[in-house]
Enzyme design. Structure first.
Site, PDB file in Angstrom:
ATOM      1  N   GLU A   9       0.605  -1.347   0.173  1.00 49.24           N
ATOM      2  CA  GLU A   9       0.052   0.077  -0.023  1.00 49.24           C
ATOM      3  C   GLU A   9       0.868   1.067   0.263  1.00 49.24           C
ATOM      4  O   GLU A   9       2.118   1.509   0.657  1.00 49.24           O
ATOM      5  CB  GLU A   9      -1.097   0.164   0.746  1.00 49.24           C
ATOM      6  CG  GLU A   9      -1.923   0.898   1.196  1.00 49.24           C
ATOM      7  CD  GLU A   9      -3.088   1.132   1.954  1.00 49.24           C
ATOM      8  OE1 GLU A   9      -3.944   1.915   2.391  1.00 49.24           O
ATOM      9  OE2 GLU A   9      -2.273   0.345   3.342  1.00 49.24           O
ATOM     10  N   LYS A  31      -9.457   3.629  -3.139  1.00 50.60           N
ATOM     11  CA  LYS A  31      -9.956   2.979  -1.313  1.00 50.60           C
ATOM     12  C   LYS A  31     -10.676   3.100  -1.233  1.00 50.60           C
ATOM     13  O   LYS A  31     -11.777   4.244  -0.776  1.00 50.60           O
ATOM     14  CB  LYS A  31      -8.572   2.643  -0.159  1.00 50.60           C
ATOM     15  CG  LYS A  31      -8.715   2.379   0.903  1.00 50.60           C
ATOM     16  CD  LYS A  31      -7.032   2.440   2.213  1.00 50.60           C
ATOM     17  CE  LYS A  31      -7.343   1.491   2.713  1.00 50.60           C
ATOM     18  NZ  LYS A  31      -6.417   0.998   3.968  1.00 50.60           N
ATOM     19  N   CYS A  39      -5.224  -3.372   1.688  1.00 47.89           N
ATOM     20  CA  CYS A  39      -5.317  -3.516   3.216  1.00 47.89           C
ATOM     21  C   CYS A  39      -6.812  -3.852   4.221  1.00 47.89           C
ATOM     22  O   CYS A  39      -7.424  -4.913   3.747  1.00 47.89           O
ATOM     23  CB  CYS A  39      -4.585  -2.318   3.968  1.00 47.89           C
ATOM     24  SG  CYS A  39      -3.891  -2.833   5.602  1.00 47.89           S
ATOM     25  N   LEU A  84      21.926  -0.492  32.014  1.00 47.99           N
ATOM     26  CA  LEU A  84      22.176  -1.454  32.049  1.00 47.99           C
ATOM     27  C   LEU A  84      22.110  -2.029  33.583  1.00 47.99           C
ATOM     28  O   LEU A  84      23.231  -1.669  33.698  1.00 47.99           O
ATOM     29  CB  LEU A  84      23.186  -2.809  31.428  1.00 47.99           C
ATOM     30  CG  LEU A  84      22.714  -4.365  31.269  1.00 47.99           C
ATOM     31  CD1 LEU A  84      21.569  -4.416  30.366  1.00 47.99           C
ATOM     32  CD2 LEU A  84      24.238  -4.533  30.439  1.00 47.99           C
ATOM     33  N   SER A  85      20.723  -2.227  33.265  1.00 46.45           N
ATOM     34  CA  SER A  85      20.932  -2.070  35.261  1.00 46.45           C
ATOM     35  C   SER A  85      21.205  -3.644  36.031  1.00 46.45           C
ATOM     36  O   SER A  85      20.839  -4.024  37.138  1.00 46.45           O
ATOM     37  CB  SER A  85      19.337  -1.996  35.076  1.00 46.45           C
ATOM     38  OG  SER A  85      18.582  -2.478  35.477  1.00 46.45           O
TER      39      SER A  85
END
Length: 721
Positions: free
Chosen positions: A45, A114, A175, A355-356
């Site tokens: 689409e 459409k 769609c 990053l814990s």
């Protein structure tokens, strides 16, 4: 005999407003389709301009450049001798439509607008386009000069029409028309259309793919026919990931299916099918219903055949089982592909993640690792496009990734930001995971920065401290440091470029606002912001086996914690679920009721007293519902600034265009909570029986009707306070 047709559909990784790149990908798909002997090529689409142009659809430039690309397609020798079906916006009588343009050998055959728009969930098509409401009607469309110069045509058919070749008839759906109860393929099939096509821009959600395949199968199982489904793939500049899965079905059976997730920008699926199979199917099953409609389809005739004269020896595609990924695989693949599209198109050199050592940030790290695995596999499979993109990201024209860990070290930086409230356990877990995935890992302490900010506050106001404010200072310092490291980290190591900061707040925490506004959940993008905590835990368990990341076992066994309060005897004293007053599993249920079932506080209470009847009393359910809505309404303002997140869950609270709510509420919910309290009081007074969840609705209604008089007396005969 002229009965077998080879058809092509595709998944393209189009990018909004990238007209040059979109043109190249369309031409490549046509070239591949022709190489496989196809006579008809279907694309996604709005593939010419990209589906996600949003308010750029208002601009005349978008329409102009779309026609310029269409001219290039018409002129290209690649598009000769094959019917090409492409998507673009077109203005007709000063009304903008989402259209399919079918052309052959430098001639436009028809333009089909459409008719049924997608205007729910993440879709807002009625904002930019109007539906074509004139059923079975066709008008003349006057072509712009730049197209007339190529085609020699002044006008072409525009409207609800089908294409009639010398050997079959082709009808178009776009769609959402497949998902609608009034799908055009129903009437087209009854009028003799044999091939249905659907051009989509359908986004990924967890556990959605099987529904899409079922719709395609059901479109032809009732009245027969061939169904071609094309879809966009990738991140075209927004929060959603379009997940491909192009397919071909005949008479209810899938005969060809493309990949749902892939790093390839162009994937073409072809199938050779016998048109007589459609006619035989209809002749036995549908003959009584194959009547001429009062107003038959308008047929546009073209002197062209999809089949050849001698095709007896041409083999046809046979039914295959549809392939679906598990939710854990979907989390591993979808967000990873989305991250790669974002990275390579943003011009940045990699990612940085605070990053814990907890589940959320570890999930984000594992998704980046999965991305590196996909990249290395694509390079090994010979994808020149992926290799070129990798080299551009790492700024090394001779680089060739040898292993996911080695690639991860080049494009992924992780940082553990410790404070006096951090435990050794989370520090070691973060370090262990970083080592196994191969990221460049740093371990820094933020206490100096926190004390400096608190010192400024003390000078201004005196030495007053409050627990929540102290937690917020720690969290916000982490955000500032994350962006500083992302901007200057590579420069400090003598490398060019900057890094994208990744966030790691899950969908359940966003629901309740259980995060600090402008803390390290604030980032450039968040790959897990649409995924529940429950699914993330399952995903990490999957990663342990799939990627041999054994460090995740300790992370999974630890209680979730923000580590913003002081330790007690060296151990974590704060847990997320205790802070929130709800478990993550309870939040998942509440989140689905709020968004998917459209429940307010009272309706949610009425449902949960049955769902949780074995674990909680009605009074306890009432307290949980009221507690959730207090937190939700108090913190809804945070969603206005939340990091753009990968859309993966249908109950996401994303404020952008999916979950549109006010952000200033009356947090007391007086009327709604009083309605809940009245129900609890009635049950305590014995005026309401326990309704059996298995009883039919009619039975329950009879019980309620019989209690009307007693309920009225209970509320209106009590002495007033």
């Amino acid at each position: 005999m002229g009965r077998k047709a080879t058809l092509a559909t595709c998944s393209l990784n189009q990018w909004a407003l990238d007209f040059e790149g979109n043109l190249e990908r369309i031409l490549k798909s046509v070239e591949i389709a022709k190489a496989h002997g196809a006579k008809y090529r279907l694309g996604p689409e709005l593939e010419i301009c990209g589906y996600g142009c949003a308010d750029h659809f208002y601009e005349s430039d978008t329409l102009l450049h779309s026609f310029q690309v269409l001219r290039k397609l018409l002129e290209s020798p690649v598009t000769q001798d094959i019917i090409c079906d492409v998507g673009m916006p077109i203005m007709h009588h000063n009304v903008r439509y989402n259209c399919r343009v079918l052309f052959l050998n430098r001639k436009i055959l028809l333009i089909r607008p459409k008719m049924l728009m997608a205007n729910y969930g993440v879709y807002r098509e009625l904002r930019w386009f109007s539906p074509w409401k004139q059923l079975r009607q066709v008008e003349e469309y006057f072509l712009p000069r730049i197209i007339q110069e190529v085609t020699g045509q002044d006008t072409v058919p525009f409207g609800d029409c089908v294409l009639s070749t010398k050997d079959t008839c082709i009808g178009t759906e776009i769609c959402a028309e497949l998902w609608n109860p009034r799908s055009p393929h129903i009437q087209m099939g009854l009028d003799g259309v044999e091939i249905f096509t659907n051009s989509s821009a359908s986004h990924h959600e967890l556990r959605k793919a099987d529904l899409r395949v079922d719709l395609v199968r059901s479109a032809t199982i009732k009245s027969g026919g061939i169904y071609l489904y094309a879809n966009q793939r990738g991140c075209d500049g927004d929060r959603v990931y379009y997940d491909g899965c192009a397919m071909v079905a005949i008479n209810g059976d899938v005969v060809a299916q493309g990949a749902q997730f892939s790093l390839n920008d162009v994937e073409v699926i072809t199938a050779t099918l016998d048109l007589e199979d459609v006619r035989s199917y209809r002749g036995e099953i549908c003959q009584p219903n194959m009547e001429i409609e009062p107003k038959p389809c308008h047929r546009v005739k073209v002197d062209f055949s999809l089949s050849s004269g001698d095709d007896i020896c041409l083999p046809t595609h046979q039914p295959i089982p549809a392939h679906f990924h598990s939710p854990e695989e979907e989390i591993s693949l979808g967000p990873a592909c989305w991250l790669w599209d974002y990275l390579r198109r943003s011009g940045q050199a990699g990612f940085l993640l605070p990053l814990s050592g907890g589940v959320d940030s570890s999930s984000t790290a594992c998704i980046v690792h999965s991305m590196c695995v996909l990249l290395c596999q694509a390079v090994e499979d010979g994808s020149d496009q992926v290799l070129e993109d990798v080299r551009r990201v790492v700024v090394d024209d001779s680089y060739r990734p040898q292993h996911p860990r080695e690639l991860c070290g080049r494009i992924f930086t992780t940082c553990y930001m410790a404070s006096e409230n951090s435990s050794e356990d989370t520090c070691s877990r973060a370090k262990g995971l970083a080592s196994q995935i191969g990221s460049t890992h740093m371990n820094i302490n933020i206490d100096m920065a926190v004390k400096g900010i608190l010192g400024i506050f003390s000078v201004c106001t005196g030495n007053h401290r409050e627990n929540l404010a102290l937690q917020n200072v720690q969290a916000r310092v982490r955000m500032v440091l994350a962006y500083l490291l992302a901007q200057l980290g590579l420069w400090a190591r003598g490398k060019p470029g900057g890094l994208l900061v990744l966030g790691s707040a899950n969908v359940d925490e966003s629901l309740t606002g259980y995060f600090t506004k402008y803390d390290c959940s604030s980032a450039d993008i968040n790959p897990i912001g649409g995924i529940s905590k429950t699914d993330l835990k399952s995903f990490l368990a999957y990663c342990v086996e799939q990627f041999q990341l054994t460090a995740l076992r300790g992370i999974l066994s630890a209680p979730p914690t923000a580590e913003l309060e002081p330790l007690q005897d060296g151990q974590v004293s704060q847990t997320d679920e205790a802070d929130m007053g709800l478990t993550y599993s309870e939040l998942s249920v509440i989140g689905r009721l709020r968004k998917i079932s459209k429940c307010g506080p009272f309706s949610m209470f009425c449902k949960l007293i049955h769902t949780w009847r074995d674990a909680l009393s009605p009074a306890e359910v009432a307290e949980k519902v009221k507690h959730f809505f207090r937190m939700y309404s108090m913190n809804r303002h945070k969603m206005t600034t939340v990091t753009p997140s990968y859309h993966a869950e249908s109950y996401s609270p994303d404020d952008n265009r999916f979950d549109l709510r006010p952000f200033l509420y009356n947090t007391r919910w007086t009327w709604q909570f009083r309605s809940i309290d009245n129900q609890v009081a009635l049950r305590r007074a014995g005026l309401l029986p326990d309704l059996n969840v298995n009883d039919p609705p009619a039975h329950n209604l009879v019980i309620y009707a019989s209690l009307n008089k007693r309920l009225f007396s209970f509320f209106y005969s009590r002495p007033k306070k």
